[in-house]
Design a protein around this motif. Structure first.
Motif, PDB file in Angstrom:
ATOM      1  N   ASP A 143      40.444  55.248  42.468  1.00 39.37           N
ATOM      2  CA  ASP A 143      40.359  53.808  42.231  1.00 39.37           C
ATOM      3  C   ASP A 143      38.968  53.297  42.552  1.00 39.37           C
ATOM      4  O   ASP A 143      38.260  53.849  43.402  1.00 39.37           O
ATOM      5  CB  ASP A 143      41.421  53.051  43.028  1.00 39.37           C
ATOM      6  N   TYR A 144      38.600  52.259  41.837  1.00 38.50           N
ATOM      7  CA  TYR A 144      37.295  51.619  41.999  1.00 38.50           C
ATOM      8  C   TYR A 144      37.517  50.116  41.893  1.00 38.50           C
ATOM      9  O   TYR A 144      37.895  49.611  40.832  1.00 38.50           O
ATOM     10  CB  TYR A 144      36.332  52.107  40.907  1.00 38.50           C
ATOM     11  N   LYS A 145      37.386  49.409  43.021  1.00 42.56           N
ATOM     12  CA  LYS A 145      37.624  47.960  43.076  1.00 42.56           C
ATOM     13  C   LYS A 145      38.999  47.606  42.491  1.00 42.56           C
ATOM     14  O   LYS A 145      39.159  46.581  41.816  1.00 42.56           O
ATOM     15  CB  LYS A 145      36.520  47.207  42.333  1.00 42.56           C
ATOM     16  N   ALA A 146      39.983  48.454  42.766  1.00 42.99           N
ATOM     17  CA  ALA A 146      41.308  48.293  42.152  1.00 42.99           C
ATOM     18  C   ALA A 146      42.108  47.150  42.748  1.00 42.99           C
ATOM     19  O   ALA A 146      43.132  46.756  42.181  1.00 42.99           O
ATOM     20  CB  ALA A 146      42.104  49.594  42.277  1.00 42.99           C
ATOM     21  N   SER A 175      44.162  51.621  34.457  1.00 43.10           N
ATOM     22  CA  SER A 175      43.857  50.222  34.148  1.00 43.10           C
ATOM     23  C   SER A 175      42.366  49.988  34.333  1.00 43.10           C
ATOM     24  O   SER A 175      41.835  50.182  35.424  1.00 43.10           O
ATOM     25  CB  SER A 175      44.652  49.269  35.038  1.00 43.10           C
ATOM     26  N   PHE A 176      41.714  49.611  33.250  1.00 46.02           N
ATOM     27  CA  PHE A 176      40.318  49.181  33.256  1.00 46.02           C
ATOM     28  C   PHE A 176      40.302  47.662  33.115  1.00 46.02           C
ATOM     29  O   PHE A 176      40.931  47.115  32.206  1.00 46.02           O
ATOM     30  CB  PHE A 176      39.565  49.758  32.060  1.00 46.02           C
ATOM     31  N   MET A 177      39.539  46.965  33.960  1.00 48.54           N
ATOM     32  CA  MET A 177      39.398  45.517  33.835  1.00 48.54           C
ATOM     33  C   MET A 177      37.921  45.166  33.965  1.00 48.54           C
ATOM     34  O   MET A 177      37.272  45.511  34.958  1.00 48.54           O
ATOM     35  CB  MET A 177      40.237  44.794  34.892  1.00 48.54           C
ATOM     36  N   HIS A 178      37.396  44.493  32.949  1.00 48.35           N
ATOM     37  CA  HIS A 178      35.996  44.073  32.930  1.00 48.35           C
ATOM     38  C   HIS A 178      35.937  42.555  32.795  1.00 48.35           C
ATOM     39  O   HIS A 178      36.538  41.995  31.874  1.00 48.35           O
ATOM     40  CB  HIS A 178      35.244  44.693  31.750  1.00 48.35           C
ATOM     41  N   GLY A 200      36.877  46.823  37.469  1.00 41.16           N
ATOM     42  CA  GLY A 200      37.845  47.476  38.341  1.00 41.16           C
ATOM     43  C   GLY A 200      38.562  48.566  37.563  1.00 41.16           C
ATOM     44  O   GLY A 200      38.736  48.455  36.335  1.00 41.16           O
ATOM     45  N   PHE A 201      38.982  49.624  38.274  1.00 39.21           N
ATOM     46  CA  PHE A 201      39.610  50.754  37.594  1.00 39.21           C
ATOM     47  C   PHE A 201      40.554  51.471  38.553  1.00 39.21           C
ATOM     48  O   PHE A 201      40.288  51.566  39.753  1.00 39.21           O
ATOM     49  CB  PHE A 201      38.538  51.740  37.108  1.00 39.21           C
ATOM     50  N   ILE A 202      41.659  51.967  38.000  1.00 37.61           N
ATOM     51  CA  ILE A 202      42.568  52.792  38.780  1.00 37.61           C
ATOM     52  C   ILE A 202      43.150  53.871  37.875  1.00 37.61           C
ATOM     53  O   ILE A 202      43.358  53.649  36.670  1.00 37.61           O
ATOM     54  CB  ILE A 202      43.693  51.947  39.420  1.00 37.61           C
ATOM     55  N   SER A 217      45.173  42.363  39.470  1.00 33.37           N
ATOM     56  CA  SER A 217      44.312  43.464  39.887  1.00 33.37           C
ATOM     57  C   SER A 217      44.695  44.721  39.108  1.00 33.37           C
ATOM     58  O   SER A 217      45.830  44.849  38.636  1.00 33.37           O
ATOM     59  CB  SER A 217      44.472  43.726  41.385  1.00 33.37           C
ATOM     60  N   PRO A 218      43.772  45.674  38.972  1.00 31.70           N
ATOM     61  CA  PRO A 218      44.142  46.939  38.330  1.00 31.70           C
ATOM     62  C   PRO A 218      45.319  47.623  39.020  1.00 31.70           C
ATOM     63  O   PRO A 218      46.175  48.218  38.347  1.00 31.70           O
ATOM     64  CB  PRO A 218      42.866  47.777  38.443  1.00 31.70           C
ATOM     65  N   ARG A 219      45.395  47.517  40.332  1.00 35.45           N
ATOM     66  CA  ARG A 219      46.508  48.150  41.048  1.00 35.45           C
ATOM     67  C   ARG A 219      47.838  47.509  40.671  1.00 35.45           C
ATOM     68  O   ARG A 219      48.844  48.195  40.470  1.00 35.45           O
ATOM     69  CB  ARG A 219      46.291  48.072  42.563  1.00 35.45           C
TER      70      ARG A 219
END
Length: 420
Positions: free
Chosen positions: A40-43, A392-395, A25-27, A319-321
């Motif tokens: 945003d991507y899957k934020a 915010s990057f989350m893997h 996920g990324f924002i 969440s990234p958001r």
């Protein structure tokens, strides 16, 4: 942001992270325009944040702690000083120079430590029990001493051990570990190969904290008796209009920078305890978390899950958001220069000193978060045009090393620096 930039950033994200081997996920958002989300991507998906949780602990500490942590609090009856801990992680901790609380305690006579501790709290919810002998899982306690660890140093002149009050044995039974503690006892097994091969190495091994051990260690250090009583033995005294006096402990900013730069789990956990010491005798992470969700994080209550101070627990779910909004709140809380001084800086310091650097100086100020199969990076990126953006990057859910995801994030962050 132009349409072509959006398309190129989307292509970068999809090319690098839209695969079966990782859940990402990324924002990216503007720090000046609160509602402006640039990409945003899957934020809104929930992820295990690992040590990105410390961003929330940092936020709570900046809100509720003064210049100094609470070292301990006490009241006096007749010629006796009754004192309880406030969770300060720096007390007699070799990694902290300030020892204000110890200096105050050293000058008092007839000391009685009131043990309010529930040993069920020594680990956070969702921690792995078999991490007990590693520094990153140091036990929490109401009154830490020596960082709740034994420092073992292999030197040319032999083994040095602080504090030196614990039984040890030397052998070949550690399977590559330098020092390991017995599971339920403060007995430490030292690998003799480590002693022979290392003449300049230091490791920190957690001990099993108890009120009895604390009183014993403090008595040895002060060279005078510190008595121990359970809370129920003086309960009436404590409840009969006692006027508690707080003693200053460690410097808040020093503690926060150590937590953020080194991603120190023990410090993070104790900070939540220290905050709650202003409100109750029984230290509680839950009390701080509940307070945050009824105030500055009210809109997120029930939408994310926060259970500890460090991020060791896999029960945490952000969440990234959500993280980006916390970072946005922090950005409004103090000056940019001050805020960035607490964060690891790309290519310069902390857990990203080997990543995200630039010849012109640091442009990424961000907190990492890593567990097995988890790597997150959230913070601020300075662009060539002078803008400050929040990301915010989350893997989650990958196998193997996090290095390849770091390399991919480095590509994206450098692209953002150049194109915004």
């Amino acid at each position: 942001m132009s349409k072509s930039n959006v398309e190129e950033l989307e292509n970068l994200i999809l090319t690098n992270f839209d695969g079966a081997d990782v859940h990402t996920g990324f924002i990216l958002r503007d720090s000046k325009k609160k509602e402006k989300v640039l990409f945003d991507y899957k934020a809104d998906y929930l992820f295990t944040p690992a040590s990105n949780t410390k961003i929330l602990t940092f936020y709570a500490s900046k809100m509720y702690l003064d210049k100094y942590l609470n070292g301990y609090k006490y009241f006096e009856r007749n010629d006796t000083t009754y004192f309880v801990g406030c969770g300060d992680p720096g007390f007699l901790n070799q990694r902290f120079e300030d020892q204000l609380a110890f200096s105050e305690l050293r000058d008092k006579e007839n000391l009685v430590f009131v043990d309010l501790w529930n040993s069920d709290q020594r680990w956070g919810p969702g921690w792995s029990w078999d991490d007990y002998s590693y520094y990153y899982a140091t036990e929490r306690s109401i009154f830490p001493i020596y960082g709740n660890t034994v420092t073992f140093s292999s030197t040319p002149s032999g083994l040095e051990m602080v504090p030196g009050n614990f039984p040890t044995s030397v052998g070949n039974y550690n399977k590559g570990e330098s020092v390991r503690r017995a599971e339920s006892q403060n007995i430490f097994n030292i690998d003799k190969k480590w002693l022979k091969m290392n003449d300049q190495d230091t490791v920190y091994i957690p001990f099993n904290w108890s009120g009895e051990l604390f009183a014993s260690l403090l008595s040895d250090t002060l060279r005078k008796t510190v008595k121990l009583v359970p809370s129920n033995s003086i309960g009436r005294k404590m409840d009969s209009g006692v006027s508690w006096k707080f003693v200053n402990g460690s410097s808040r900013d020093t503690v926060l920078r150590k937590m953020m730069y080194d991603s120190d789990n023990f410090i993070a956990e104790q900070l939540l305890f220290n905050i709650s010491s202003n409100w109750t005798n029984k230290l509680s992470s839950e009390a701080v978390i509940d307070t945050m969700f009824t105030s500055v994080l009210k809109k997120w209550k029930g939408k994310v899950r926060w259970v500890d101070g460090s991020g060791l627990s896999r029960y945490n779910a952000f969440s990234p958001r959500f993280i980006s909004e916390v970072l946005l709140n922090l950005y409004d809380f103090s000056s940019e220069e001050e805020l960035f001084s607490y964060f690891p800086a790309g290519g310069v310091r902390g857990t990203i000193q080997d990543w995200y650097g630039d010849d012109d100086g640091p442009f990424v100020f961000a907190k990492t978060g890593t567990l097995t199969g988890v790597h997150c990076l959230s913070g601020y990126v300075k662009t060539k045009s002078g803008r400050t953006l929040i990301f915010s990057f989350m893997h989650n859910g990958y196998l193997g090393s996090s290095s390849k995801y770091k390399r991919k994030m480095e590509i994206v962050l450098h692209w953002i620096r150049q194109n915004f």
